[in-house]
Scaffold this active site. Sequence first.
Site, short mmCIF file in Angstrom:
data_model
loop_
_atom_site.label_atom_id
_atom_site.label_comp_id
_atom_site.label_asym_id
_atom_site.label_seq_id
_atom_site.Cartn_x
_atom_site.Cartn_y
_atom_site.Cartn_z
N ASP A 138 19.49 -28.40 53.31
CA ASP A 138 20.77 -26.99 52.05
C ASP A 138 19.60 -26.11 52.37
OD1 ASP A 138 20.92 -26.49 49.85
OD2 ASP A 138 21.73 -28.65 48.97
N HIS A 139 20.24 -24.97 51.89
CA HIS A 139 19.50 -24.09 51.96
C HIS A 139 18.72 -24.06 50.17
CE1 HIS A 139 17.34 -20.05 53.28
NE2 HIS A 139 17.78 -20.27 53.75
#
Length: 451
Positions: A423-424
Amino acid sequence: MASETLIRVPDIGDFEDVEVVEIMVAPGDEVAVEDPLISIESDKATMEIPSPVAGRVLEIRVSLGESVSEGNALVVMESDAVEKTADGNEESPGPTPNLAEAEPVDVEAEPVDVKAEPVEVKPAPVASASGASSPGRPEAPMPAAGRGVHASPGVRRYARQLGVTLGETGASGPLGRVLESDVTDHVHRTMSSGEAGVGRGVPPVPPVDFSRFGPVREEPLAKIRRVSAQNLSRSWLNAPHVTQHDEADITTLEDFRRSCKEEANRRGLKLSPLHFVLKAVARVLAEFPDFRSSLAPGGESLVVKDYFHLGVAVDTENGLVVPVIRDVDRKSVFELAAELAELAERARARRLGPGDMQGACFSISSLGGIGGTAFTPIVNVPEVAILGLSKLQVLPRWSGGTDSGAEADFRARAVLPLSLSYDHRVIDGAAAARFTSRLGRMLARPGYLLL
Ligand code: CAO
């Protein structure tokens, strides 16, 4: 006759450079007196600026995120009935707001957000500062804040973070006030109606009559597949995904695994590369706490989990399930092999309970027993990362690393492909590359696992 009224930021106490967090109207909207126009927020409180006149919005003079202070122009309104006062100024009709008694709606904040402290904010008429107004546009006095949708700043902030429009929720508080539970209920309703499962605002796929092209039949989907479809869509739509691909040289590990075969047989077990990867991942997670975290509600902090429970995706004929192995860091590779075999068997017999699938801080999805060289697993949100394993291949690898010296040559190595999706919002690409490099080194020299 219709005239234009410029609405400005009222006296907002000692605050300056306050952020515009919500614009509730658009050009062309008809508004009534005291309908909320703009919401501004300092680090202490949120305040709505309502319309002092009834009429039509002509122009918005601010944009979201902009900082404003007392006297800044906000909205231009076209209104029918602006009357002259005795001193020649123009003011709006209807109940003249008593600004001294103005009650900022958002003052008694419910402490949803611990940073929201009650602060007294007194909106007051904006003085006609010379040079601050457009020629020909009368200044409008500002009435009390927030008579549209009633909600505390904490609730407003909560709704904004979830992308919920307050007017769309119920309002079960006293005097029609929107409570945090109204916002939560609204989200639950939307999610379970399926609307949000495919992403609000995402255009639906139009239905197609496939029978026009040939024979078709309809088969019901198993419950597991329907549930996992919802979970996967939710994860995919909520977390901006990136996948870092890497590889681990597991030649030494494979030699060791083969040497354990007899002992494994004696215990009635089969050791696969996955069981060693579980152990190594727990070790690497100990060094990379962000990878075992979740975003706290509101997205302003991380909840870091100091436990090492790992989800493992299991393929069943009814769909994908992800049982959780607890305390992987404290278990031997044999124990992990036995536990995963037992969980996978129960998953395929549909005998897993909800508790068996909860509490993971990170997940692994292995397609290594099937095939493929890389894939992009979907993060099991609210976890922030998942490791995909593909089939190991024996490949030529240069023994000298980046050195092309005469001593080096190509050697046959057992190479395990790693695909780490993350999850950036929480993990940067550099951290992901460090994570897979560390994991690769750990697996290349399995002796590390003993240290
Ligand atoms: N490379 C090469 N061979 C591998 C391997 C790899 N990365 N991983 C496993 N193998 C081998 C095993 O050693 C085993 O070999 P033998 O039959 O010679 O003993 C064989 O492949 C089958 O292994 P397995 O898949 O049954 O066992 P596992 O412990 O590695 O995995 C489980 C268990 C439950 C994870 C697996 O059965 C499974 O369901 N995988 C699918 C998961 C899935 O669908 N993921 C996709 C989700 S989308 O993100």
